[in-house]
Design a protein around this motif. Structure first.
Motif, mmCIF file in Angstrom:
data_model
loop_
_atom_site.group_PDB
_atom_site.id
_atom_site.type_symbol
_atom_site.label_atom_id
_atom_site.label_comp_id
_atom_site.label_asym_id
_atom_site.label_seq_id
_atom_site.Cartn_x
_atom_site.Cartn_y
_atom_site.Cartn_z
ATOM 1 N N ALA A 163 0.158 -5.085 3.223
ATOM 2 C CA ALA A 163 -1.179 -5.407 3.729
ATOM 3 C C ALA A 163 -1.125 -6.788 4.369
ATOM 4 C CB ALA A 163 -2.198 -5.386 2.602
ATOM 5 N N GLN A 169 -9.281 -2.995 -2.150
ATOM 6 C CA GLN A 169 -9.123 -1.813 -1.297
ATOM 7 C C GLN A 169 -9.654 -2.030 0.117
ATOM 8 O OE1 GLN A 169 -7.105 0.510 -2.373
ATOM 9 N NE2 GLN A 169 -7.015 -0.740 -4.246
ATOM 10 N N TYR A 227 0.845 -1.198 0.000
ATOM 11 C CA TYR A 227 0.000 0.000 0.000
ATOM 12 C C TYR A 227 0.879 1.247 0.000
ATOM 13 C CZ TYR A 227 0.909 0.492 5.062
ATOM 14 O OH TYR A 227 1.505 0.644 6.293
ATOM 15 N N ILE A 231 -4.161 0.304 -1.979
ATOM 16 C CA ILE A 231 -3.646 -1.072 -1.989
ATOM 17 C C ILE A 231 -3.375 -1.490 -3.424
ATOM 18 C CG2 ILE A 231 -4.037 -3.425 -1.188
ATOM 19 C CD1 ILE A 231 -4.157 -1.468 1.087
ATOM 20 N N ASN A 287 5.193 -1.417 4.589
ATOM 21 C CA ASN A 287 4.028 -1.024 3.771
ATOM 22 C C ASN A 287 3.371 -2.224 3.111
ATOM 23 O OD1 ASN A 287 4.679 1.672 4.398
ATOM 24 N ND2 ASN A 287 6.016 1.843 2.604
ATOM 25 N N THR A 317 -4.259 -3.172 6.722
ATOM 26 C CA THR A 317 -2.858 -2.869 6.991
ATOM 27 C C THR A 317 -2.738 -2.439 8.449
ATOM 28 O OG1 THR A 317 -2.985 -0.507 6.457
ATOM 29 C CG2 THR A 317 -2.693 -2.025 4.610
#
Length: 377
Positions: free
Chosen positions: A315, A324, A241, A248, A313, A328
């Motif tokens: 998810a 989406q 992301y 994402i 970074n 995270t």
């Protein structure tokens, strides 16, 4: 790095550490799955039951702590996974409930089910517990079918933020080969650790030899499944992301990139793998302290893998139904005040771990003998 970002990463580290300790402590489950295989006589089986019976509360407590820490630090994951993929978690919980019942009642006078029934319960817990937990954790990398809509919390008719996109509610994870590979790897690792632990704590030459022979089989299958999963993991597409926007996207070789961009985590993984292999080699040579090489090594391996799932970074709970909606550590964490308060509470963890280590040492100071089974049934 501002306070909220630091605390999110700090709590993901604690979550990962608890998960790693849970996998290590599940050698109890691995031992339960081998009681009928390693114990050739009733006396030997009672010795194995005594060894696992002294430790099963540690595994259960760590599992509860793992879930509680997730609930407090990343509540959106807790509500999405535990509330959506509930069939998987219900079966896992049931497995641990029958474990507690089995240790309490299998040798109780007057039990109507008989000793064999309760030992079958322990076998089910020993096999299904690690297998299902490993399969569930596999969805951290392959994704799950859920949708998150935070605006729905304002709907008075159905204020539900997240919902599952299919009627299987988590059971679909069992149809993903990479998840099954990880589940089998966790199961076989617990059996390897159990063989090493029994070798070190039993005062019975025949039983130790049975463990050494079984270790050869279990370690071979473990290396086959784990190395296959590791290659698939490193070559798989991951979910990343953009920190500024939260967008994402799919990134090829994401987890390989994480290791290359976080050399300290890569070092943890490499050292852990070498320690696990070294402990297995020591166990095959009959060394009674080999468990204390492979055990900590397994903690380092699992810790590194889980850190790759959430740091850099990434998810940590991807959604394959709506990209989406992926979770995270940035979009699923508690607020700053909650994280700060929990951080203060987390300072009690080292004393608790020290107490566990002291209690463990007190219980295992002397090897288990056949005479003990008559005194401590």
């Amino acid at each position: 790095m501002n306070d909220i970002v630091f605390l999110q990463q700090y709590w993901w580290f604690l979550i990962s550490l608890l998960g790693a300790l849970l996998v290590f402590l599940m050698f109890v489950q691995g031992g339960q799955s081998l009681i009928l295989t390693l114990g050739r006589t009733e006396e030997q089986r009672c010795m194995l039951l005594l060894a696992t019976g002294r430790k099963w509360e540690l595994t259960f407590t760590t599992l509860v702590t793992f879930g509680g820490a997730f609930f407090a630090s990343f509540p959106l994951f807790y509500s999405t996974s535990f509330g959506g993929a509930y069939w998987v978690w219900v079966i896992i919980l049931l497995c641990f409930v029958i474990q507690a019942v089995s240790y309490e009642f299998q040798l109780r006078r007057g039990n109507v089910l008989g000793t064999t029934t309760y030992r079958v319960f322990l076998l089910l817990n020993g096999v299904l517990g690690p297998l299902l937990i490993g399969t569930a954790v596999g969805t951290f990398f392959t994704g799950a079918e859920f949708v998150v809509n935070k605006v729905a919390i304002t709907d008075p008719s159905m204020p539900v933020i997240s919902y599952w996109a299919n009627p299987l509610h988590g059971l679909e994870a069992a149809w993903v080969p990479q998840n099954i590979l990880l589940g089998m790897s966790v199961l076989l690792l617990t059996r390897v650790l159990a063989c090493l632990y029994f070798q070190g704590c039993m005062d019975d030459a025949m039983l130790r030899e049975n463990c050494r022979r079984r270790l050869r089989i279990e370690s071979g299958f473990f290396l086959l499944f784990f190395l296959t999963w590791l290659v698939c993991w490193l070559l798989a597409d991951g979910f990343a992301y953009v920190p500024e926007s939260g967008l994402i996207y799919t990134e090829p070789y994401k987890y390989l990139h994480n290791l290359l961009e976080m050399p300290a985590v890569a070092a943890l993984l490499l050292i852990g793998v070498l320690m696990v292999l070294g402990g297995i080699a020591g166990g095959l040579c009959g060394r009674r302290r080999a468990f204390w090489v492979s055990g900590p090594g397994s903690v380092l391996v699992v810790l590194a893998i889980l850190l790759c799932a959430g740091w850099n970074n990434t998810a940590f709970y991807p959604s394959v139904a709506h990209l989406q909606s992926s979770l995270t550590i940035a979009n699923s964490s508690s607020g700053l005040f909650t994280l700060k308060t929990m951080t203060i509470v987390s300072f009690i963890i080292p004393p608790v771990l020290a107490y566990i280590a002291w209690a463990w040492r007190a219980l295992d100071r002397e090897p288990i003998t056949a005479a003990e089974t008559a005194e401590e049934h």
